[in-house]
Design a protein around this motif. Sequence first.
Motif, short mmCIF file in Angstrom:
data_model
loop_
_atom_site.label_atom_id
_atom_site.label_comp_id
_atom_site.label_asym_id
_atom_site.label_seq_id
_atom_site.Cartn_x
_atom_site.Cartn_y
_atom_site.Cartn_z
N ALA A 176 31.57 81.32 72.35
CA ALA A 176 31.15 82.68 72.73
C ALA A 176 30.42 83.31 71.86
O ALA A 176 29.28 84.25 72.01
CB ALA A 176 32.12 83.43 73.59
N LEU A 177 30.95 83.56 70.65
CA LEU A 177 30.65 84.46 69.76
C LEU A 177 29.21 84.11 69.26
O LEU A 177 28.28 84.96 69.05
CB LEU A 177 31.65 85.08 68.54
N GLU A 216 27.72 84.58 63.17
CA GLU A 216 28.19 83.54 62.09
C GLU A 216 29.67 83.36 62.26
O GLU A 216 30.40 84.38 61.91
CB GLU A 216 27.84 83.73 60.77
N VAL A 217 30.33 82.42 62.50
CA VAL A 217 31.91 82.29 62.83
C VAL A 217 32.59 81.27 61.94
O VAL A 217 31.97 79.95 61.77
CB VAL A 217 32.14 81.92 64.44
N ILE A 228 42.37 93.27 71.72
CA ILE A 228 41.75 92.70 72.65
C ILE A 228 42.90 91.65 73.44
O ILE A 228 43.34 91.05 72.80
CB ILE A 228 40.52 91.87 72.29
N THR A 229 43.03 91.86 74.67
CA THR A 229 43.98 91.18 75.27
C THR A 229 43.69 89.77 75.68
O THR A 229 42.65 89.53 76.37
CB THR A 229 44.72 92.12 76.43
N LYS A 230 44.76 88.91 75.48
CA LYS A 230 44.47 87.48 76.34
C LYS A 230 45.01 87.65 77.65
O LYS A 230 46.20 88.23 77.90
CB LYS A 230 45.30 86.39 75.35
N PRO A 231 44.48 86.86 78.64
CA PRO A 231 43.33 86.15 78.31
C PRO A 231 42.11 86.96 78.35
O PRO A 231 42.27 87.91 79.16
CB PRO A 231 43.15 85.20 79.55
N PHE A 232 41.20 86.60 77.16
CA PHE A 232 39.89 87.52 77.30
C PHE A 232 38.70 86.75 78.13
O PHE A 232 38.74 85.56 78.25
CB PHE A 232 39.41 87.66 75.98
N LYS A 233 37.61 87.73 78.27
CA LYS A 233 36.39 87.02 79.20
C LYS A 233 35.55 86.68 77.92
O LYS A 233 34.95 87.25 77.21
CB LYS A 233 35.87 88.13 79.92
N ALA A 234 35.55 85.28 77.62
CA ALA A 234 34.73 84.80 76.80
C ALA A 234 33.25 85.33 76.59
O ALA A 234 32.67 85.87 75.38
CB ALA A 234 34.71 83.31 76.87
N MET A 235 32.37 85.54 77.59
CA MET A 235 31.24 86.03 77.70
C MET A 235 31.03 87.49 77.29
O MET A 235 29.84 88.00 77.31
CB MET A 235 30.32 85.76 79.05
N LYS A 236 32.15 88.29 77.21
CA LYS A 236 32.14 89.61 76.93
C LYS A 236 32.62 89.85 75.66
O LYS A 236 32.90 90.91 74.88
CB LYS A 236 33.11 90.50 78.09
N ALA A 288 31.95 89.03 72.49
CA ALA A 288 30.66 89.80 71.50
C ALA A 288 30.44 91.09 71.56
O ALA A 288 30.62 92.06 70.82
CB ALA A 288 29.44 88.80 71.68
N THR A 289 30.37 91.46 72.98
CA THR A 289 30.22 92.85 73.37
C THR A 289 31.36 93.89 73.12
O THR A 289 31.23 95.01 72.46
CB THR A 289 29.66 92.94 74.92
#
Length: 121
Positions: A20-21, A28-29, A103-111, A113-114
């Motif tokens: 996602a990132l 760069e991850v 950031i809490t799990k489960p996180f929204k992958a598409m959000k 980076a934002t």
Amino acid sequence: MKRILIIDDEFDIRAVAELALKAVGGWEVSTAASGSEGLEKASAEQPDVILLDVMMPDMDGIATFNALQANPATQSIPVILLTAKVQPADQRRFAELGVRAVITKPFKAMKLATQISSVLG
């Protein structure tokens, strides 16, 4: 290019966050599967931010964060905790540590980076 280090013992979490990132955020991850591996990579790679899981075997996220803070080479790197612990007492404890955000799990992958970009400003 912004560089992030993801420290999480769960392969699936690392893989989803990394994908996602890279795809959405253009980051760069780098990843680490344990606190000790994360400490080595943080010191060597000097990422712009660290995404750190709280619950890990051996060296948990809090111990890893404390070790990052104790090292002059890594103490200025912002740390965002990644956790399923969302009770008010846990949140207060995390805030008192001096982490940049949680950031809490489960996180929204598409959000993801934002979320990270907004935390960093």
